[in-house]
Design an enzyme around this catalytic site. Structure first.
Site, PDB file in Angstrom:
ATOM      1  N   ASP A   1       0.850  -1.192   0.000  1.00 31.64           N
ATOM      2  CA  ASP A   1       0.000   0.000   0.000  1.00 31.64           C
ATOM      3  C   ASP A   1       0.889   1.248   0.000  1.00 31.64           C
ATOM      4  O   ASP A   1       2.101   1.153   0.215  1.00 31.64           O
ATOM      5  CB  ASP A   1      -0.872  -0.049   1.265  1.00 31.64           C
ATOM      6  CG  ASP A   1      -1.914   1.045   1.318  1.00 31.64           C
ATOM      7  OD1 ASP A   1      -2.286   1.579   0.255  1.00 31.64           O
ATOM      8  OD2 ASP A   1      -2.376   1.369   2.440  1.00 31.64           O
TER       9      ASP A   1
ATOM     10  N   GLU B   1       2.728   4.992  -3.960  1.00 25.05           N
ATOM     11  CA  GLU B   1       2.744   5.950  -5.103  1.00 25.05           C
ATOM     12  C   GLU B   1       4.063   6.712  -5.180  1.00 25.05           C
ATOM     13  O   GLU B   1       4.470   7.026  -6.311  1.00 25.05           O
ATOM     14  CB  GLU B   1       1.559   6.919  -4.977  1.00 25.05           C
ATOM     15  CG  GLU B   1       0.219   6.244  -5.170  1.00 25.05           C
ATOM     16  CD  GLU B   1      -0.178   5.320  -4.012  1.00 25.05           C
ATOM     17  OE1 GLU B   1       0.206   5.607  -2.861  1.00 25.05           O
ATOM     18  OE2 GLU B   1      -0.846   4.308  -4.268  1.00 25.05           O
TER      19      GLU B   1
ATOM     20  N   ASP C   1      -8.865   3.408  -2.558  1.00 28.22           N
ATOM     21  CA  ASP C   1      -9.918   3.820  -1.626  1.00 28.22           C
ATOM     22  C   ASP C   1     -11.160   4.332  -2.334  1.00 28.22           C
ATOM     23  O   ASP C   1     -11.371   5.540  -2.474  1.00 28.22           O
ATOM     24  CB  ASP C   1      -9.368   4.884  -0.673  1.00 28.22           C
ATOM     25  CG  ASP C   1      -8.234   4.329   0.170  1.00 28.22           C
ATOM     26  OD1 ASP C   1      -8.089   3.096   0.229  1.00 28.22           O
ATOM     27  OD2 ASP C   1      -7.504   5.137   0.770  1.00 28.22           O
TER      28      ASP C   1
HETATM   29  O1  MIG Z   1      -3.908   6.094   4.485  1.00 30.04           O
HETATM   30  O2  MIG Z   1      -3.596   0.852   5.693  1.00 30.04           O
HETATM   31  O3  MIG Z   1      -5.881   2.120   0.321  1.00 30.04           O
HETATM   32  O4  MIG Z   1      -6.843  -0.088   1.732  1.00 30.04           O
HETATM   33  O5  MIG Z   1      -6.835   0.074   4.537  1.00 30.04           O
HETATM   34  C1  MIG Z   1      -4.656   4.926   4.485  1.00 30.04           C
HETATM   35  C2  MIG Z   1      -4.748   1.602   5.835  1.00 30.04           C
HETATM   36  C3  MIG Z   1      -3.742   3.765   4.269  1.00 30.04           C
HETATM   37  C4  MIG Z   1      -4.930   2.993   2.321  1.00 30.04           C
HETATM   38  C5  MIG Z   1      -5.383   1.782   1.587  1.00 30.04           C
HETATM   39  C6  MIG Z   1      -6.408   1.075   2.410  1.00 30.04           C
HETATM   40  C7  MIG Z   1      -5.842   0.695   3.752  1.00 30.04           C
HETATM   41  C8  MIG Z   1      -5.354   1.946   4.484  1.00 30.04           C
HETATM   42  N1  MIG Z   1      -4.396   2.643   3.634  1.00 30.04           N
END
Ligand code: MIG
Length: 784
Positions: free
Chosen positions: A403, A406, A477
């Site tokens: 996650d 980017e 998200d």
């Molecule tokens: O700033 O890890 O897209 O699936 O649950 C949020 C917490 C960070 C973004 C991800 C989401 C995940 C969440 N993450």
């Protein structure tokens, strides 16, 4: 920028063009694929997407024709003019793609930007000119598909996008120019032709698909090389094959990854994880995977466990594994800046982190607080990161969820001048940003592959062209909005058209609160998306299949069970996709590209070639129109046979997702299981829809790479239908012990006699169908 052609030289498959002011190269990759190149930054291709550029020896005829140079392959005719204008024709001389010769001329905008902005509106500014800019003429019949996971509609014609991996927490809407992934590739479909363009440039890129003006479309960048591939083909499927020949195919995953997955931010502490697992088994809802989001870690430090909440993670994961649950843990790129934290110290000591322009380790803020960012463009960093996966595997983790790659950061974006090693070609963030997640996924994939020996399961949020080789993706998200359920379909379809077959959206929606009806409709779509994961955000209300009421629970169970029965079909799709590059979820246009009705279908899709899904995507809706393309289709629920080439109205009460099977299909089904591998399946069900057709079914150990050494079994079914129906069953390859028998469900009840290898069989009549069992050997099945 280029001026007149001064000279040209042919060298193998390359045509070197000397212009007055610059040089260009046209490179024939194969008769269908041609690369257009100008070394504005690097002398040769420097690609993160194309790892093995496979150049085919083929006939190339190059002729000087006065004002232009003509290049002929077996399939394409290319004309290169001054200013490096390149026009592509098919071999019959029909123009496919032409460079635009005039100045860009934007449609008029009136009013002042500031007035609207002052009131808080988002305002589109006039686009500027780019250092690299390829402007193509619009003939008027173009439809555009691909471009990765952009918001909006299936057909991208008339819209403008940017490629700059972006974590934007505002609800995804049509005006978003970019999201988490950058896939600078699109397919153009014209009335009687099609081709793809892959602009292999990792800097920020711009794609105007005829928004600025309807006379042209363009793609551009501020930096990097001019490096794009023109990919021809007789149809979209061939173009997609060409693109995935370049950037790689989605590999066959382990079968459990195709089961149902349950996630939430976060299941913690361990008691909560056990409770979730127990609920699935008690409530008889199949489930293979539970995800652990960031709270399993100690202070969000990657590759650690919070010992208070997870005192003995090995024991916990072992117990869950015994009960048929795989555990996937989240791993973000940001490494907490903390003295004596092993990952931080090791990375620091070895120079594995990105630095500022003075060579000082760059710090920004993410979940762990002040954090540093592994430089995944550095091979040594990737190797180290790959080794770290061992820590997870040793705890019993089965897959890794990447996650925030980017990369996202809380204290403003990473500045452009953050430095990356880039395999000896030191560069800055502007070049690495769009491949940061891609390279992280690659490192993760390689580590899991090396240390587990199995097919890695990696999920990534950020991606570039070619990420499909390493990782599954999800669309980030989304919100528990009906509109996001609706939009997930074109988003996933365009991901598939961009080579990323294994993809999904958070079922039920991530942000905002889901409703029972929305979850009921979403699980109906989820059952047909390759990555089938219910996930929701911190603090949103419960969204598990049982979170609401009995009716919602029953609908979840029904569709999750349907998914499990279709697992062998889905697995076959992924297996064949390794060769064809075709995605699991397909827009109708991929199979019916000469049918104008399908060009803009956003709310229906094909699950493989034979299953058409037309879900309900609006609250309260209980009936919908469905477009059935040519041929005959069988309503999966009623078994009614319907002529295609027309729209029909289909009733769809809350527990019905309209599904149609193409006549002539053989769909393999599994018996009920709570998780993949619960049963040793020795009898495969064949759901047969009599007609003309063929099907290939593939079997292996569902997990290892042994299939690449030939350890698999292939069954081929060829069905012919006249006054009788005959199915030839051929075992084409048999190196994996598969089934003893097939249970045939034959969807037609006017049967008098059945024989297998000329021996008569007993059969059972049951509603609109008959059932019988045959041995799983080669032979001829005849039904009269
Ligand atoms: O700033 O890890 O897209 O699936 O649950 C949020 C917490 C960070 C973004 C991800 C989401 C995940 C969440 N993450």
């Amino acid at each position: 920028m280029f001026g007149k052609i001064v000279s040209h030289k042919v060298e193998d498959n390359k045509i070197h063009l000397e212009f007055e002011k610059n040089k260009g190269i046209l490179e024939v990759i194969n008769p269908m694929i041609v690369n257009v190149f100008c070394p504005l930054k690097y002398n040769n291709h420097y690609s993160r997407a194309v790892e093995n550029l496979n150049i085919e020896q083929c006939e190339i005829l190059v002729q000087e024709k006065g004002s232009y140079i003509e290049i002929k392959t077996e399939a394409l005719l290319i004309k290169v003019y001054e200013d490096f204008k390149v026009d592509f024709y098919n071999i019959e001389g029909k123009i496919l793609c032409e460079d635009f010769r005039e100045e860009r001329a934007p449609f008029i905008r009136r009013g002042t930007i500031s007035d609207a902005q002052d009131e808080g509106h988002n305002v589109d500014k006039q686009a500027h000119n780019h250092k690299i800019e390829v402007v193509k003429r619009l003939f008027g019949d173009e439809k555009f598909y691909g471009l990765g996971e952009k918001t909006g509609h299936l057909n991208k014609r008339g819209y403008y996008y940017e490629m700059w991996n972006t974590d934007d927490p505002t609800p995804h809407v049509e005006s978003h120019k970019s999201l988490y992934k950058s896939i600078p590739y699109f397919i153009t479909l014209r009335e009687d032709s099609t081709f793809g363009i892959f602009f292999d440039n990792t800097f920020k890129t711009y794609f105007d698909m005829g928004k600025e003006n309807s006379e042209y479309y363009y793609f551009g960048a501020e930096d990097g090389n001019l490096d794009y591939y023109f990919i021809g083909g007789n149809n979209i499927q061939e173009v997609l094959k060409g693109y995935t020949d370049l950037t790689g195919k989605t590999p066959l995953p382990q079968m459990w990854t195709l089961g149902y997955q349950q996630s939430r931010w976060s299941y913690s502490p361990e008691g909560r994880v056990k409770e979730i697992a127990k609920n699935f088994r008690e409530k008889d809802i199949p489930c293979d995977t539970i995800h652990l989001d960031i709270d399993y870690m100690e202070s969000f430090k990657v590759f650690t466990w919070d010992k208070e909440r997870f005192p003995d993670e090995k024991k916990l994961l072992n117990e869950l594994n015994e009960d048929g649950f795989k555990i996937v843990t989240i791993i973000d790129p940001g490494v907490k800046k903390e003295k004596n934290y092993d990952i931080y110290e090791t990375g620091l000591k070895n120079g594995y982190f990105a630095t500022d322009k003075d060579g000082i380790t760059y710090v920004n803020r993410v979940w762990p607080g002040d954090s540093v960012f592994p430089d995944f463009s550095n091979k040594d960093t990737r190797d180290w990161w790959a080794e770290n996966q061992k820590l997870l595997l040793n705890s019993g983790v089965s897959g890794v969820w990447n996650d925030m790659n980017e990369p996202a950061s809380f204290n403003g974006p990473l500045p452009d001048d953050v430095q990356f090693e880039n395999e000896g070609r030191n560069t800055d963030h502007t070049e690495i940003h769009n491949v940061y997640g891609h390279l992280m996924a690659k490192a993760t994939f390689e580590g899991i592959k090396k240390h587990s020996g199995k097919r890695p399961f990696v999920i990534t949020r950020a991606a570039y062209a070619g990420t499909q080789k390493y990782s599954t993706v999800w669309t980030g998200d989304n919100q528990s909005f009906w509109d996001h359920l609706r939009m997930s379909i074109p988003m996933l379809l365009n991901l598939g058209m961009s080579g990323i077959s294994f993809c999904g959206a958070d079922v039920g929606g991530f942000s905002f609160d889901c409703t029972p009806e929305l979850l009921s409709r979403w699980v109906q779509v989820g059952a047909f998306t390759p990555l089938f994961r219910n996930h929701s955000g911190s603090n949103t209300r419960d969204q598990e299949p049982w979170a609401f009421d009995e009716e919602t629970l029953n609908i979840n169970r029904k569709y999750i069970k349907l998914r499990y029965s279709l697992l062998p079909y889905l697995y076959d799709l992924l297996w064949s996709g390794e060769t064809t590059g075709l995605p699991v979820m397909r827009p109708l246009v991929l199979h019916y590209e000469r049918d104008k009705e399908v060009y803009e279908i956003n709310d229906q899709f094909l699950f493989g070639e034979n299953i058409l899904v037309a879900p309900i995507l609006e609250q309260g809706k209980k009936i919908r129109t469905v477009y059935l393309p040519e041929g005959q289709w069988i309503d999966y629920w009623t078994k009614e046979v319907i002529d295609g080439g027309k729209y029909i109205l289909k009733d769809a009460p809350l527990d019905i997702c309209p599904v149609f099977i193409k006549k002539g299909s053989i769909v393999p089904n599994y018996p009920e299981q709570s998780y993949v591998g619960e049963k040793d399946i020795k009898e495969l069900t064949l759901d047969v829809y009599p007609g003309q057709g063929q099907y290939v079914h593939y079997v292996d150990d569902k997990a290892s790479y042994n299939y690449r050494e030939g350890e698999y079994t292939l069954y081929e079914f060829i069905m012919k239908s006249d006054e009788k129906v005959a199915i030839d069953i051929n075992i084409k390859h048999e190196e994996y012990k598969a089934y003893n028998s097939f249970k045939v469900i034959y969807n037609c009840n006017t049967i008098k006699e059945i024989s297998f290898n000329e021996e008569k069989l007993d059969f059972l009549e049951n509603n609109n169908k008959i059932e019988f069992i045959i041995p799983a050997i080669s032979g001829k099945l005849v039904i009269r």
